[in-house]
Motif scaffolding. Structure first.
Motif, PDB file in Angstrom:
ATOM      1  N   TYR A 193      -4.464   2.101   5.512  1.00  0.00           N
ATOM      2  CA  TYR A 193      -4.230   3.463   4.576  1.00  0.00           C
ATOM      3  C   TYR A 193      -5.564   4.191   3.886  1.00  0.00           C
ATOM      4  O   TYR A 193      -6.224   3.003   2.857  1.00  0.00           O
ATOM      5  CB  TYR A 193      -3.319   4.374   4.210  1.00  0.00           C
ATOM      6  CG  TYR A 193      -1.623   3.430   4.243  1.00  0.00           C
ATOM      7  CD1 TYR A 193      -1.647   4.734   5.130  1.00  0.00           C
ATOM      8  CD2 TYR A 193      -1.095   2.585   4.175  1.00  0.00           C
ATOM      9  CE1 TYR A 193      -0.046   4.798   6.365  1.00  0.00           C
ATOM     10  CE2 TYR A 193       0.151   2.207   4.646  1.00  0.00           C
ATOM     11  CZ  TYR A 193       0.428   2.569   6.374  1.00  0.00           C
ATOM     12  OH  TYR A 193       1.833   2.513   7.078  1.00  0.00           O
ATOM     13  N   GLN A 194      -6.097   5.104   4.506  1.00  0.00           N
ATOM     14  CA  GLN A 194      -7.573   5.962   3.534  1.00  0.00           C
ATOM     15  C   GLN A 194      -7.025   7.381   3.567  1.00  0.00           C
ATOM     16  O   GLN A 194      -7.236   8.155   4.900  1.00  0.00           O
ATOM     17  CB  GLN A 194      -8.484   5.212   4.426  1.00  0.00           C
ATOM     18  CG  GLN A 194      -8.938   4.049   4.697  1.00  0.00           C
ATOM     19  CD  GLN A 194      -8.337   3.144   6.170  1.00  0.00           C
ATOM     20  OE1 GLN A 194      -8.553   3.958   6.146  1.00  0.00           O
ATOM     21  NE2 GLN A 194      -7.779   1.859   5.387  1.00  0.00           N
ATOM     22  N   ASP A 236      -6.918   9.294  -4.477  1.00  0.00           N
ATOM     23  CA  ASP A 236      -7.895   8.549  -3.554  1.00  0.00           C
ATOM     24  C   ASP A 236      -7.746   7.005  -3.348  1.00  0.00           C
ATOM     25  O   ASP A 236      -8.400   6.423  -3.755  1.00  0.00           O
ATOM     26  CB  ASP A 236      -9.104   8.736  -5.034  1.00  0.00           C
ATOM     27  CG  ASP A 236     -10.368   8.638  -3.996  1.00  0.00           C
ATOM     28  OD1 ASP A 236     -10.285   8.199  -2.385  1.00  0.00           O
ATOM     29  OD2 ASP A 236     -11.715   8.590  -4.683  1.00  0.00           O
ATOM     30  N   ASP A 283      -8.009   3.337  -0.555  1.00  0.00           N
ATOM     31  CA  ASP A 283      -8.881   3.421  -0.027  1.00  0.00           C
ATOM     32  C   ASP A 283      -8.500   1.882   0.263  1.00  0.00           C
ATOM     33  O   ASP A 283      -8.735   0.717  -0.072  1.00  0.00           O
ATOM     34  CB  ASP A 283     -10.017   3.196   0.147  1.00  0.00           C
ATOM     35  CG  ASP A 283     -11.531   2.258   1.218  1.00  0.00           C
ATOM     36  OD1 ASP A 283     -10.854   2.681   2.287  1.00  0.00           O
ATOM     37  OD2 ASP A 283     -12.472   2.360   0.271  1.00  0.00           O
ATOM     38  N   GLU A 314       0.740  -0.799   0.137  1.00  0.00           N
ATOM     39  CA  GLU A 314       0.510  -0.163  -0.147  1.00  0.00           C
ATOM     40  C   GLU A 314       0.516   1.127   0.413  1.00  0.00           C
ATOM     41  O   GLU A 314       0.605   2.400  -0.405  1.00  0.00           O
ATOM     42  CB  GLU A 314      -0.975   0.421   0.807  1.00  0.00           C
ATOM     43  CG  GLU A 314      -2.219  -0.589   1.120  1.00  0.00           C
ATOM     44  CD  GLU A 314      -3.014  -0.895   2.262  1.00  0.00           C
ATOM     45  OE1 GLU A 314      -3.477   0.018   3.325  1.00  0.00           O
ATOM     46  OE2 GLU A 314      -4.242  -1.445   2.167  1.00  0.00           O
TER      47      GLU A 314
END
Length: 196
Positions: free
Chosen positions: A125-126, A119, A121, A104
């Motif tokens: 991590y978001q 962007d 999700d 990620e």
């Protein structure tokens, strides 16, 4: 410092700046300082994912790339990044989630350093974020080097790294690893380079 300077004098193209809590060296501070003293050699800056936050890592990479300066062809910078899927010192995370987190992070940092809106999700991590104002010299993310032999490590490299690092071994074992990693990357529409 002396090792890096002698490596450049000796004609080496790239040198690993290792990182680790037990090592005791702050690799970021060292890379920034030694970058002002070398003129040609590339730095393979090792950074530990358990000790970083992705947007800050993107800014740190861009800053180090700018300090180090352009490559000989003038087409980009001289910074390469060795991603280490680590824990935070004093904590332990199972290898599956640890490598998933490193995947990620590489995706987030690559997006930001490629100048794209983020962007994201994911499991760890978001975030929604515009890229940092400072960019690398090329305007693109430098190559991510990554090593690890477990299934999880190989999946992480196949999905997000640029160069898969191996340890010296017999030719048949090296060919086996290269074939395995080439196939894993191809399943994702990607190609890897290889190094020791």
């Amino acid at each position: 410092r002396n090792i890096v300077l002698r490596a450049e004098e000796g004609g080496f193209d790239n040198i690993l700046l290792p990182s680790g809590y037990q090592l005791g060296l702050d690799t970021t501070a060292f890379a920034a300082a030694v970058a002002t003293q070398v003129r040609r050699i590339k730095l393979l800056w090792a950074t530990r994912m358990g000790e970083d936050w992705p947007p800050q890592l993107a800014r740190r990479i861009a800053t180090l790339d700018r300090i180090l300066g352009p490559n000989a062809a003038g087409t980009g910078g001289r910074l390469n990044v060795n991603i280490i899927s680590s824990d935070m010192p004093g904590e332990t995370m199972a290898s599956g989630p640890r490598y998933a987190r490193a995947t990620e992070i590489m995706k987030i940092v690559r997006t930001l350093l490629n100048g794209e809106h983020l962007d994201f999700d994911g499991e760890f991590y978001q975030m929604k974020l515009d890229p940092p104002r400072i960019t690398t010299l090329s305007g693109k993310c430098p190559p991510f080097y990554f090593g690890g032999l477990s299934h999880e490590a190989r999946e992480c490299a196949a999905e997000a790294a640029d160069v898969y690092l191996m340890w010296p071994d017999t030719m048949d074992k090296v060919k086996e690893v290269v074939a395995d990693m080439t196939a894993r990357a191809a399943k994702r529409g990607r190609k890897l380079k290889f190094g020791y």
